[in-house]
Design an enzyme around this catalytic site. Structure first.
Site, PDB file in Angstrom:
ATOM      1  N   ASN A   7       0.881  -1.167   0.000  1.00 52.63           N
ATOM      2  CA  ASN A   7       0.000   0.000   0.000  1.00 52.63           C
ATOM      3  C   ASN A   7       0.920   1.219   0.000  1.00 52.63           C
ATOM      4  O   ASN A   7       1.565   1.520   1.009  1.00 52.63           O
ATOM      5  CB  ASN A   7      -0.918  -0.004   1.229  1.00 52.63           C
ATOM      6  CG  ASN A   7      -1.827   1.218   1.258  1.00 52.63           C
ATOM      7  OD1 ASN A   7      -1.443   2.302   0.830  1.00 52.63           O
ATOM      8  ND2 ASN A   7      -3.042   1.049   1.754  1.00 52.63           N
ATOM      9  N   GLU A  34      -3.868   1.871  -2.926  1.00 55.23           N
ATOM     10  CA  GLU A  34      -3.910   3.326  -2.688  1.00 55.23           C
ATOM     11  C   GLU A  34      -2.956   4.072  -3.626  1.00 55.23           C
ATOM     12  O   GLU A  34      -2.179   4.929  -3.188  1.00 55.23           O
ATOM     13  CB  GLU A  34      -3.623   3.669  -1.219  1.00 55.23           C
ATOM     14  CG  GLU A  34      -4.801   3.346  -0.307  1.00 55.23           C
ATOM     15  CD  GLU A  34      -4.835   4.203   0.943  1.00 55.23           C
ATOM     16  OE1 GLU A  34      -5.389   5.319   0.871  1.00 55.23           O
ATOM     17  OE2 GLU A  34      -4.321   3.759   1.993  1.00 55.23           O
ATOM     18  N   ASP A 145      -3.907  -4.938   1.016  1.00 57.24           N
ATOM     19  CA  ASP A 145      -4.177  -4.323   2.315  1.00 57.24           C
ATOM     20  C   ASP A 145      -5.557  -4.796   2.737  1.00 57.24           C
ATOM     21  O   ASP A 145      -6.555  -4.344   2.183  1.00 57.24           O
ATOM     22  CB  ASP A 145      -4.117  -2.797   2.181  1.00 57.24           C
ATOM     23  CG  ASP A 145      -4.494  -2.090   3.474  1.00 57.24           C
ATOM     24  OD1 ASP A 145      -4.789  -2.768   4.480  1.00 57.24           O
ATOM     25  OD2 ASP A 145      -4.493  -0.843   3.467  1.00 57.24           O
ATOM     26  N   ASN A 147      -6.803  -4.497   5.787  1.00 56.45           N
ATOM     27  CA  ASN A 147      -7.339  -3.703   6.889  1.00 56.45           C
ATOM     28  C   ASN A 147      -7.943  -4.599   7.981  1.00 56.45           C
ATOM     29  O   ASN A 147      -8.965  -4.261   8.596  1.00 56.45           O
ATOM     30  CB  ASN A 147      -8.352  -2.671   6.387  1.00 56.45           C
ATOM     31  CG  ASN A 147      -7.667  -1.362   5.976  1.00 56.45           C
ATOM     32  OD1 ASN A 147      -6.853  -0.818   6.708  1.00 56.45           O
ATOM     33  ND2 ASN A 147      -7.994  -0.871   4.783  1.00 56.45           N
ATOM     34  N   ASP A 216      -1.490  -6.160   6.206  1.00 55.53           N
ATOM     35  CA  ASP A 216      -1.203  -6.427   4.791  1.00 55.53           C
ATOM     36  C   ASP A 216      -0.810  -7.900   4.667  1.00 55.53           C
ATOM     37  O   ASP A 216       0.081  -8.363   5.388  1.00 55.53           O
ATOM     38  CB  ASP A 216      -0.069  -5.522   4.313  1.00 55.53           C
ATOM     39  CG  ASP A 216      -0.438  -4.057   4.444  1.00 55.53           C
ATOM     40  OD1 ASP A 216      -1.008  -3.510   3.478  1.00 55.53           O
ATOM     41  OD2 ASP A 216      -0.198  -3.466   5.527  1.00 55.53           O
ATOM     42  N   ASP A 245       2.673   4.784   5.025  1.00 57.87           N
ATOM     43  CA  ASP A 245       2.429   4.260   6.376  1.00 57.87           C
ATOM     44  C   ASP A 245       2.440   2.726   6.399  1.00 57.87           C
ATOM     45  O   ASP A 245       2.462   2.137   7.485  1.00 57.87           O
ATOM     46  CB  ASP A 245       1.146   4.844   7.000  1.00 57.87           C
ATOM     47  CG  ASP A 245      -0.055   4.840   6.077  1.00 57.87           C
ATOM     48  OD1 ASP A 245       0.093   4.575   4.875  1.00 57.87           O
ATOM     49  OD2 ASP A 245      -1.162   5.111   6.577  1.00 57.87           O
ATOM     50  N   HIS A 246       2.461   2.094   5.222  1.00 54.37           N
ATOM     51  CA  HIS A 246       2.551   0.627   5.121  1.00 54.37           C
ATOM     52  C   HIS A 246       3.917   0.203   4.589  1.00 54.37           C
ATOM     53  O   HIS A 246       4.473   0.859   3.698  1.00 54.37           O
ATOM     54  CB  HIS A 246       1.506   0.084   4.143  1.00 54.37           C
ATOM     55  CG  HIS A 246       0.092   0.295   4.554  1.00 54.37           C
ATOM     56  ND1 HIS A 246      -0.713  -0.714   5.010  1.00 54.37           N
ATOM     57  CD2 HIS A 246      -0.675   1.416   4.563  1.00 54.37           C
ATOM     58  CE1 HIS A 246      -1.918  -0.245   5.282  1.00 54.37           C
ATOM     59  NE2 HIS A 246      -1.923   1.051   5.021  1.00 54.37           N
TER      60      HIS A 246
END
Length: 255
Positions: A7, A34, A145, A147, A216, A245-246
DNA sequence: ATGGTAGCCGCGCTA
């Protein structure tokens, strides 16, 4: 063969990091989430110059997925026929006889919210579609991802996160339903160190304190799981200036 | 202490 997922939280911002990472790790297949780019402005030339073919399904500002591969991609399909969705979150391509599904599962925002209901409905439809895809071709990778932190091992502070978004019982049940279809969490096929995460909030110095979650995942169908020789989280990317952030995750398959 | 940060054709929303 290395299959990876990342991501990137804006491919426009992260393209230099992605190109560096591709050159260093040399994955054969990469699922991106993303991207936040419309297909018309996808960085096709840079990706091609790095040695990858690709397919993408993007939109402005939010969401957006892409699959990169050293080999050619065929039978590309955007979205889930069981769940028509204007949000660009799913992309299927066949690479080397393997169905590769890149997924950006809805975040869900907060348990009980409209977005949470959307997440659960989306995951229910994903499971129904996967059942059909697995019947069509049992060589399948579902990477992205999710989530969802599947287990308390995947959470830095299980007590604080208990029942919260990304960790709720219903989300975890949806993840288990994917496994029940015959998919395997590649990371958990191997012994792993404690506190191994793939995402850390940008706020509160979360990465520096390793306050993360493992959300992930690369899920492998049984024929592919039996070929899997390793799995990794590439957390070093999170130390770069202007990181996603991933962190990327990967699984290695024997030939 | 409901904060904090990052990305986006921002002026709030999503994560």
């Amino acid at each position: 063969m290395i299959v990876a997922s990342w991501n990137v939280n804006s491919l426009k911002v992260r393209l230099p990091q992605l190109l560096d990472w591709l050159a260093r790790v040399q994955p054969d297949v990469v699922c991106l989430q993303e991207t936040k780019l419309e297909d018309a402005v996808f960085p096709a030339d840079e990706i091609a110059a790095a040695g990858y073919q690709f397919t993408c399904s993007g939109q402005k500002t939010y969401n957006g997925v892409a699959v990169l591969a050293r080999g050619s991609l065929s039978d590309v399909q955007c979205g889930n026929p069981f769940y028509p969705d204007p949000q660009k979150r799913l992309l299927l391509a066949t690479v080397d006889g393997v169905q590769v599904i890149c997924a950006y599962v809805p975040n869900g925002q907060a348990v009980g919210s409209d977005k949470y209901a959307y997440k659960l409905a989306w995951l229910d439809a994903l499971a129904r579609w996967l059942e059909e895809r697995l019947a069509a071709n049992p060589q399948l990778v579902l990477a992205g991802d999710f989530n969802i932190a599947p287990d308390d091992r995947d959470v830095h502070d299980p007590l604080a996160w208990n029942g919260q978004i990304l960790c709720s019982d219903a989300e975890r049940a949806a993840f288990q339903r994917l496994l029940a279809l015959g998919l395997h969490d590649s990371f958990r096929l191997f012994a792993q160190p404690a506190k191994a995460f793939s995402w850390w909030d940008y706020r509160m110095l979360a990465f520096q304190k390793n306050q993360g979650l493992r959300i992930d995942h690369i899920l492998l169908s049984s024929p592919l799981a039996s070929r899997c020789t390793g799995a990794a989280i590439h957390r070093e990317t999170r130390k770069l200036a202007r990181p996603s952030d991933h962190a990327p995750v990967s699984a290695t398959l024997a030939d």
